[in-house]
Design an enzyme around this catalytic site. Structure first.
Site, PDB file in Angstrom:
ATOM      1  N   ASP A  27       0.858  -1.183   0.000  1.00 41.52           N
ATOM      2  CA  ASP A  27       0.000   0.000   0.000  1.00 41.52           C
ATOM      3  C   ASP A  27       0.888   1.225   0.000  1.00 41.52           C
ATOM      4  OD1 ASP A  27      -2.859   1.101   0.396  1.00 41.52           O
ATOM      5  OD2 ASP A  27      -1.682   2.178   1.899  1.00 41.52           O
ATOM      6  N   HIS A 168      -5.407   4.378   6.673  1.00 44.55           N
ATOM      7  CA  HIS A 168      -4.681   5.226   5.716  1.00 44.55           C
ATOM      8  C   HIS A 168      -3.217   5.396   6.083  1.00 44.55           C
ATOM      9  CE1 HIS A 168      -8.189   6.172   3.311  1.00 44.55           C
ATOM     10  NE2 HIS A 168      -8.848   6.493   4.414  1.00 44.55           N
ATOM     11  N   ASP A 173      -2.655  -0.600   6.342  1.00 44.38           N
ATOM     12  CA  ASP A 173      -3.563  -0.959   5.248  1.00 44.38           C
ATOM     13  C   ASP A 173      -3.083  -2.224   4.534  1.00 44.38           C
ATOM     14  OD1 ASP A 173      -4.899   1.290   5.957  1.00 44.38           O
ATOM     15  OD2 ASP A 173      -4.705   2.325   4.036  1.00 44.38           O
TER      16      ASP A 173
END
Length: 585
Positions: A27, A168, A173
């Site tokens: 991510d 986030h 994530d």
């Protein structure tokens, strides 16, 4: 005919078990949504295999510019946090070393992978080209609206009860995405998906019946040939050909097969019979013969090769054009075959457009005792029926048509070309298009006849084509029918292979008329193969003749004109309409 050696299946044919696949679930956090205008601020990744975690990667990245306030609020990443972090060049080099050759997984993978590729290009780092899996795509196939209102990572985290709540931040994530991935893999496993290849191509368009039938591909050879899907009664449902039977049959049970009728066929199939062939041409010919013999309900083409038409210039005192189903040894001139009567009628209409050949069907006597029709008054027939045109004068007209069908047809083609130009100049474009289509039907049929004739009259032709491995594949053709094939390995004297092929090839009786001893589709396959670059005639018992003024040149010119939508109907005349080229052996 010598059978090819058995070919051992490769691990690629078997597929890669999901338990053996190394995934790097990643991510990114960025300063915005545009890869070309925004920068990466954090990279997080987890490496897993077989459900076990192998390592983690996490680093903040100094974007070299202020982080927008709304991004800091969303991610919690501020300018002071990244002030002493490595720049993207150092961070990306370390990350590429971490991922190795693993499969990359991300939620909405296009976003993350595009950012990584753009930065690799900017830094002149080679992108490794790893396989990519998108959990959003899988979730859309496997998680219903009843379970989750959408397919956001936060929503899926609740569905699969992830150990980490996505917030986030890149590593958090990525950790949540790992649990989502394992949950999705568990679901597809219950549906019979056990390899990475099946997972990557998974889609809800593939029915459970299709997926359950994938065992039908087990044990099939990875070799060129024909495959026959059969139902529980052993009747052929569908017949196809491939350079790799196993790989092609496997595709029927994946998302790559999207034809509805094929899904229906797979549902009925209970077995697949492979027929290994020496060469691709042999496989194509055997496919045509099997389709014609069994007429499988799910094959749409080649089921009725016997349904063909021929354009015939009759052998009588005053010849005329007729459309017939078979050729006979009756002294007439033939062109074709045509796949439908309507196309044959177009070819006949092209002749009648520029040649005053009679169109009545009555058999006329040489004395001309009948009465003339309206065509005579219009100047489109010389009226041999009432004696106004002698047999000798009419014979000149008939010879012009016969030549157009089986030899030098420049007179008829030139007249049709002039007719096209006249209509175009008068802006009668619809009429010009009709003449063009008729002309195309005529020249295609004549070219087909002229190309097939050398094969039809030759007792035997041995032709060779180079193989990718450096050897040769040899094909034996007798009276236009495929009789056998063999392959000669590299750096081997081919004479023994040719002799064995000649001895083992099918015996073919000479046809009563000068037509191939096979269907026109089979002979066309052979012709297209022989016309490929690199194919050469090794030996020929017969005559290979091609009229320079034949229809092939006209067809090439006309096809080029048809393909050019901006072109004016008609085509340039060629000096190649003169004489014949003849090769004998």
């Amino acid at each position: 005919m010598t059978m090819p050696a058995p070919i051992q299946s490769t691990f690629d044919d078997l597929g890669t078990p999901l338990a053996d696949v190394t995934f790097v679930v990643l991510d990114l956090e960025t300063t915005g949504g545009s890869p070309t205008e925004c920068e990466i601020t954090e990279i997080g990744a987890v490496k897993v295999r077989g459900g076990q975690e192998l390592g983690e990667f996490q680093t903040l990245v100094n974007p070299g510019e202020p982080i927008p306030a709304f991004i800091s609020v969303l991610t919690g990443i501020t300018d002071p946090m990244v002030a002493n972090a490595p720049f993207i060049g150092e961070a990306l080099s370390a990350f590429l070393e971490f991922i190795g050759d693993a499969v990359l997984v991300a939620h909405n993978a296009r976003f993350d992978i595009t950012f990584l590729k753009v930065n690799c290009e900017r830094l002149q780092l080679p992108w490794p080209g790893n396989a990519v899996l998108d959990t959003v795509h899988l979730a859309r196939q496997l998680v219903t609206r009843d379970e989750s209102p959408n397919h956001k990572l936060s929503s899926l985290a609740r569905v699969f009860s992830t150990r980490v709540t996505p917030d986030h931040r890149a590593l958090h994530d990525a950790q949540a995405t790992v649990d989502v991935l394992h949950g999705l893999i568990e679901r597809v496993g219950n549906l019979g998906v056990h390899t990475f290849e099946e997972l990557r191509s998974y889609t809800s368009r593939v029915t459970p019946d299709q997926r359950r039938k994938r065992f039908l591909a087990e044990g099939l050879p990875s070799a060129p040939g024909v495959y026959v899907f059969k139902d529980e009664r052993g009747e052929a449902l569908y017949i196809g050909t491939s350079i790799d039977i196993k790989r092609r049959v496997r595709n029927y049970f994946t998302a790559s097969e999207q034809r509805t009728r094929m899904a229906e066929m797979v549902r009925l199939a209970t077995s697949v019979t492979p027929i290994v062939c020496h060469t691709t041409l042999e496989a194509q010919v055997r496919e045509l013969r099997l389709i014609a013999e069994h007429k499988p309900r799910y094959n749409r083409r080649s089921r009725h090769p016997e349904r063909t038409m021929w354009l015939k210039l009759t052998a009588e005192a005053f010849p005329r054009l007729s459309i017939v189903r078979t050729m006979r040894d009756d002294g007439a001139t033939y062109a074709g075959p045509f796949t439908s009567r309507s196309v044959a009628e177009q070819a006949a209409a092209a002749v009648h457009e520029v040649v005053p050949l009679r169109q009545c069907t009555a058999r006329l006597s040489r004395k001309g005792t009948g009465s003339a029709c309206a065509l005579a008054e219009m100047g489109r027939c010389g009226a041999p029926c009432d004696g106004r045109q002698s047999p000798d004068d009419y014979a000149e007209i008939a010879d012009r048509v016969a030549s157009a069908l089986d030899g030098d047809g420049h007179q008829v083609i030139d007249a049709l070309s002039q007719r096209l130009r006249t209509l175009a100049a008068d802006q009668r474009f619809e009429d010009a298009a009709a003449v063009r289509d008729r002309m195309l039907a005529l020249v295609r049929a004549a070219a087909r006849t002229q190309r097939m004739t050398p094969l039809a009259i030759s007792p035997e032709i041995i032709a060779a084509a180079p193989t990718p491995a450096g050897g040769w594949e040899f094909t034996c053709v007798r009276y236009g029918r495929f009789a056998g094939a063999t392959v000669c390995p590299p750096r081997t004297d081919p004479s023994g292979f040719i002799a064995a092929l000649r001895e083992s090839a099918e015996h073919v009786e000479r046809p009563e008329v000068a037509v191939p001893a096979a269907t026109h589709e089979e002979t066309e396959k052979i012709l297209r193969w022989m016309e490929q670059p690199g194919v050469r005639i090794v030996d020929i018992d017969g005559v290979w003749i091609c009229p320079v003024g034949g229809a092939a040149g006209a067809q090439a010119s006309l096809d080029e004109t048809i393909n050019d939508r901006a072109a004016v109907p008609g085509f340039e005349e060629s000096s190649a309409w003169r004489g014949h080229r003849r090769v004998t052996a």
